[in-house]
Design an enzyme around this catalytic site. Structure first.
Site, PDB file in Angstrom:
ATOM      1  N   ARG A  61       0.826  -1.193   0.000  1.00  0.00           N
ATOM      2  CA  ARG A  61       0.000   0.000   0.000  1.00  0.00           C
ATOM      3  C   ARG A  61       0.873   1.260   0.000  1.00  0.00           C
ATOM      4  O   ARG A  61       2.033   1.228   0.390  1.00  0.00           O
ATOM      5  CB  ARG A  61      -0.889   0.024   1.254  1.00  0.00           C
ATOM      6  CG  ARG A  61      -1.974  -1.039   1.271  1.00  0.00           C
ATOM      7  CD  ARG A  61      -2.745  -1.014   2.582  1.00  0.00           C
ATOM      8  NE  ARG A  61      -1.863  -1.261   3.732  1.00  0.00           N
ATOM      9  CZ  ARG A  61      -1.393  -0.321   4.531  1.00  0.00           C
ATOM     10  NH1 ARG A  61      -1.726   0.943   4.346  1.00  0.00           N
ATOM     11  NH2 ARG A  61      -0.597  -0.624   5.538  1.00  0.00           N
ATOM     12  N   LYS A 205      -8.136  -3.052   1.399  1.00  0.00           N
ATOM     13  CA  LYS A 205      -7.984  -2.297   2.640  1.00  0.00           C
ATOM     14  C   LYS A 205      -8.830  -1.029   2.639  1.00  0.00           C
ATOM     15  O   LYS A 205      -9.208  -0.528   3.702  1.00  0.00           O
ATOM     16  CB  LYS A 205      -6.509  -1.956   2.878  1.00  0.00           C
ATOM     17  CG  LYS A 205      -5.655  -3.171   3.218  1.00  0.00           C
ATOM     18  CD  LYS A 205      -6.179  -3.916   4.433  1.00  0.00           C
ATOM     19  CE  LYS A 205      -5.224  -5.009   4.880  1.00  0.00           C
ATOM     20  NZ  LYS A 205      -5.784  -5.837   5.966  1.00  0.00           N
ATOM     21  N   HIS A 224      -9.041  -5.953  12.874  1.00  0.00           N
ATOM     22  CA  HIS A 224      -8.013  -6.423  11.934  1.00  0.00           C
ATOM     23  C   HIS A 224      -7.488  -7.747  12.484  1.00  0.00           C
ATOM     24  O   HIS A 224      -6.498  -7.802  13.202  1.00  0.00           O
ATOM     25  CB  HIS A 224      -6.886  -5.389  11.833  1.00  0.00           C
ATOM     26  CG  HIS A 224      -5.874  -5.715  10.785  1.00  0.00           C
ATOM     27  ND1 HIS A 224      -4.540  -5.423  10.917  1.00  0.00           N
ATOM     28  CD2 HIS A 224      -6.006  -6.288   9.561  1.00  0.00           C
ATOM     29  CE1 HIS A 224      -3.893  -5.817   9.837  1.00  0.00           C
ATOM     30  NE2 HIS A 224      -4.756  -6.341   9.006  1.00  0.00           N
ATOM     31  N   SER A 242       0.331  -7.104   9.106  1.00  0.00           N
ATOM     32  CA  SER A 242       0.821  -7.945   8.019  1.00  0.00           C
ATOM     33  C   SER A 242       2.169  -8.549   8.390  1.00  0.00           C
ATOM     34  O   SER A 242       3.059  -7.871   8.897  1.00  0.00           O
ATOM     35  CB  SER A 242       0.960  -7.090   6.759  1.00  0.00           C
ATOM     36  OG  SER A 242       1.470  -7.838   5.708  1.00  0.00           O
ATOM     37  N   LYS A 246      -1.213 -13.906  11.037  1.00  0.00           N
ATOM     38  CA  LYS A 246      -2.675 -14.060  11.139  1.00  0.00           C
ATOM     39  C   LYS A 246      -3.195 -15.155  10.209  1.00  0.00           C
ATOM     40  O   LYS A 246      -3.940 -16.037  10.619  1.00  0.00           O
ATOM     41  CB  LYS A 246      -3.387 -12.748  10.766  1.00  0.00           C
ATOM     42  CG  LYS A 246      -3.261 -11.628  11.737  1.00  0.00           C
ATOM     43  CD  LYS A 246      -4.254 -10.508  11.479  1.00  0.00           C
ATOM     44  CE  LYS A 246      -4.422 -10.103  10.042  1.00  0.00           C
ATOM     45  NZ  LYS A 246      -3.202  -9.609   9.393  1.00  0.00           N
ATOM     46  N   THR A 247      -2.823 -15.055   8.938  1.00  0.00           N
ATOM     47  CA  THR A 247      -3.340 -15.999   7.941  1.00  0.00           C
ATOM     48  C   THR A 247      -2.830 -17.406   8.210  1.00  0.00           C
ATOM     49  O   THR A 247      -3.582 -18.383   8.184  1.00  0.00           O
ATOM     50  CB  THR A 247      -2.946 -15.544   6.521  1.00  0.00           C
ATOM     51  OG1 THR A 247      -3.471 -14.232   6.298  1.00  0.00           O
ATOM     52  CG2 THR A 247      -3.487 -16.488   5.467  1.00  0.00           C
ATOM     53  N   ASP A 261      -8.498 -12.086   7.863  1.00  0.00           N
ATOM     54  CA  ASP A 261      -7.932 -10.747   7.999  1.00  0.00           C
ATOM     55  C   ASP A 261      -8.863  -9.686   8.594  1.00  0.00           C
ATOM     56  O   ASP A 261      -8.395  -8.800   9.290  1.00  0.00           O
ATOM     57  CB  ASP A 261      -7.457 -10.261   6.625  1.00  0.00           C
ATOM     58  CG  ASP A 261      -6.536  -9.053   6.703  1.00  0.00           C
ATOM     59  OD1 ASP A 261      -5.699  -9.009   7.614  1.00  0.00           O
ATOM     60  OD2 ASP A 261      -6.652  -8.154   5.852  1.00  0.00           O
ATOM     61  N   ARG A 325       2.512 -12.188  -2.597  1.00  0.00           N
ATOM     62  CA  ARG A 325       1.166 -12.482  -2.091  1.00  0.00           C
ATOM     63  C   ARG A 325       0.419 -13.448  -2.997  1.00  0.00           C
ATOM     64  O   ARG A 325       0.720 -13.587  -4.179  1.00  0.00           O
ATOM     65  CB  ARG A 325       0.351 -11.188  -2.025  1.00  0.00           C
ATOM     66  CG  ARG A 325       0.821 -10.199  -0.988  1.00  0.00           C
ATOM     67  CD  ARG A 325       0.176 -10.459   0.341  1.00  0.00           C
ATOM     68  NE  ARG A 325       0.578  -9.509   1.360  1.00  0.00           N
ATOM     69  CZ  ARG A 325       0.048  -9.464   2.558  1.00  0.00           C
ATOM     70  NH1 ARG A 325      -0.911 -10.287   2.904  1.00  0.00           N
ATOM     71  NH2 ARG A 325       0.471  -8.589   3.447  1.00  0.00           N
TER      72      ARG A 325
END
Length: 531
Positions: A61, A205, A224, A242, A246-247, A261, A325
């Site tokens: 981003r 996002k 988040h 990130s 988490k994933t 997410d 990604r």
């Protein structure tokens, strides 16, 4: 299709070229493989069956190019911190919208209608318009795909996103903006426009920021986090920026994935905003992360990976970016909940990738510490997740998602802690980063720690406390390597840990000063690090 054409015309986009409305995955694939595609519109077929694309200089981003129109609808609600939520004017938005409309008009377009949010009473109907097949693919993966019946009943969208990646702003200096790139929101028009960046995550996002605006104002937690649920209906949520895991950690073969997410928590329980997953794939292997590895197949979309001449993906190659990604529809994970929601959470896990080797691999938090550490949101920003981040940088990100907060951080703390107290949830701080060995804590050990949290064995373990950081940790846990739970034991000289701990504690204390303008927050100071 006529209603879509009329809608576009009402929004300043006129075209006699083809409009592909909610194209199927097969249609998108054929479009991505079109040999006439050029530049960053081009897709490459890999041996996994997934298509791979490149996003140019923006492999993350661009937060400094993100603006929200400040008007009567937003001036007293948006958190105008000048850093995350930068104000702009209606006039500047309209000028850039004109550039976007001009770029889109006359072009072949992809229009994708989606839902953001599982629950019908709180979800947003979001319409995406783009000239690029793989961007249509990305949002088809990442958002909830309406059924044919729901599309027939869809009506007007709640929010419109126009992605005009090729358009740049030549007058950015006159407008007082950061660069020729723009990611802009007008909440009165209920519209996001994107120009100058090809990175798909700006669409994902962007809508998360909008859910972060609307839901807490209705008293719901907007988070988040990833989330999963066990056979007994026990829900765990994983907060983290990130790169913190988490994933990876929520894709647990022993449990069912709710989402990876972005979630809300209302009176019925925890629910996903999305219809897909967006996983980092740097150094990905079938052995370490079998669920994510297996999800990379036809209909998945790889970003910024290195593809060999024979179509093989080199997951270890980070030469384009460390932030490689993949996006894929959530049903590419075997064990999922559909629709993507479950009951109330009982285990709240804060993930921090501590690059400085100070935090224990797991800490058991009191209720006050849960609030303190949620407002701090400490981690290390990892390479590639934002433009310009090339090495780990200490970061305090309130609610573990400062970049996406539309309201003041205390709004997210109040709604989350309120839900936790209402449903008796307990919080834990898990360090997925490094320790005194200089190596990252192994995924095997972190998974065993998560198992101990979820099955409750951590709450029966003997504990100790690390000084300075003021954190309670278990002295032993099943299947966790000996000698790592106390971070001091991973240093040749414990004095080195203490010096680093005092340095980090000072950063915590200084960061938390911004919240101590009321008695309630002042009372939390004792729960944090002490020098």
């Amino acid at each position: 299709m006529e209603h879509i054409k009329r809608y576009l015309e009402r929004n300043g986009i006129t075209t006699d070229a083809e409009i592909l409305y909610n194209p199927s995955y097969e249609t998108i694939f054929q479009e991505e493989m079109n040999p006439n595609n050029e530049g960053f519109a081009k897709g490459t077929l890999t041996t996994t069956g997934a298509v791979s694309v490149q996003t140019g200089i923006f492999t993350g981003r661009s937060p400094k190019d993100r603006y929200i129109v400040k008007d009567s609808a937003t001036e007293n609600t948006i958190w105008w911190d000048g850093n995350i939520n930068r104000p702009t004017t209606t006039a500047i938005f309209d000028e850039l919208l004109g550039l976007v409309q001009k770029d889109m008009s006359g072009s072949k377009l992809y229009v994708v209608d989606t839902f953001c949010g599982t629950n019908p009473d709180t979800r947003l109907k979001v319409r995406f318009v783009t000239k690029v097949a793989w961007q249509a693919h990305f949002v088809t993966n990442m958002f909830i795909r309406p059924s044919h019946y729901e599309l027939d009943q869809y009506g007007e969208p709640d929010f419109l996103v126009i992605n005009s990646a090729e358009t740049v702003n030549p007058n950015w200096k006159d407008h007082g903006l950061n660069s020729e790139v723009f990611v802009m929101f007008d909440l009165t028009k209920k519209m996001q426009i994107i120009g100058g960046t090809w990175y798909g995550g700006e669409m994902k996002k962007g809508m998360f920021s909008m859910m972060n605006y609307y839901l807490p104002l209705k008293g719901m937690a907007s988070m988040h986090c990833s989330a999963n649920v066990g056979e007994a209906g026990d829900v765990a949520v994983f907060f983290g920026l990130s790169g913190t895991g988490k994933t990876t950690l929520s894709a647990d073969p022993k449990r069912y994935l709710i989402g990876d997410d972005e979630h809300g928590w209302d009176n019925n329980g925890v629910f996903n905003y999305e219809g897909g997953c967006y996983a980092k794939v740097i150094d990905l292997s079938a052995e370490k992360e079998p669920d994510i590895y297996g999800a990379i197949r036809r209909d998945a979309l790889l970003e910024n990976v290195v593809v060999k001449d024979n179509g093989e993906v080199d997951f270890a190659d980070g030469s384009v970016t460390e932030n490689t990604r993949v996006s894929y529809p959530i049903y590419h994970i075997n064990k999922i909940v559909l629709p993507s929601k479950a009951g109330h959470a009982k285990k709240i896990i804060y993930l921090s990738a501590d690059a400085f080797g100070v935090l224990p691999p797991v800490s058991i938090l009191t209720d006050d510490q849960a609030q303190y550490h949620f407002l701090c949101g400490y981690t290390s920003k990892l390479a590639g997740t934002e433009r310009g981040i090339t090495e780990p940088t200490p970061s305090f990100s309130p609610a573990f998602g400062e970049a996406f907060l539309s309201l003041h951080p205390t709004m997210y703390s109040q709604t989350l802690i309120g839900k936790m107290k209402e449903h008796g949830a307990k919080a834990y701080l898990v360090n997925t980063g490094w320790n005194g060995t200089g190596k990252r804590i192994s995924l095997k050990d972190t998974r065993a720690i998560i198992d101990a949290i979820i099955d409750g064995s951590i709450d029966k373990a003997e504990t100790n406390t690390v000084p300075v950081m003021n954190l309670e940790f278990p002295t032993a846990l099943p299947n966790v390597s000996e000698g790592i739970l106390d971070p001091r034991d991973t240093y040749a000289d414990a004095a080195e840990w203490e010096a680093k701990a005092k340095e980090l504690a000072a950063k915590y204390i200084k960061n938390f000063e911004q919240y101590t303008d009321n008695d309630e927050a002042k009372a939390l100071v004792a729960s944090g690090p002490q020098i």
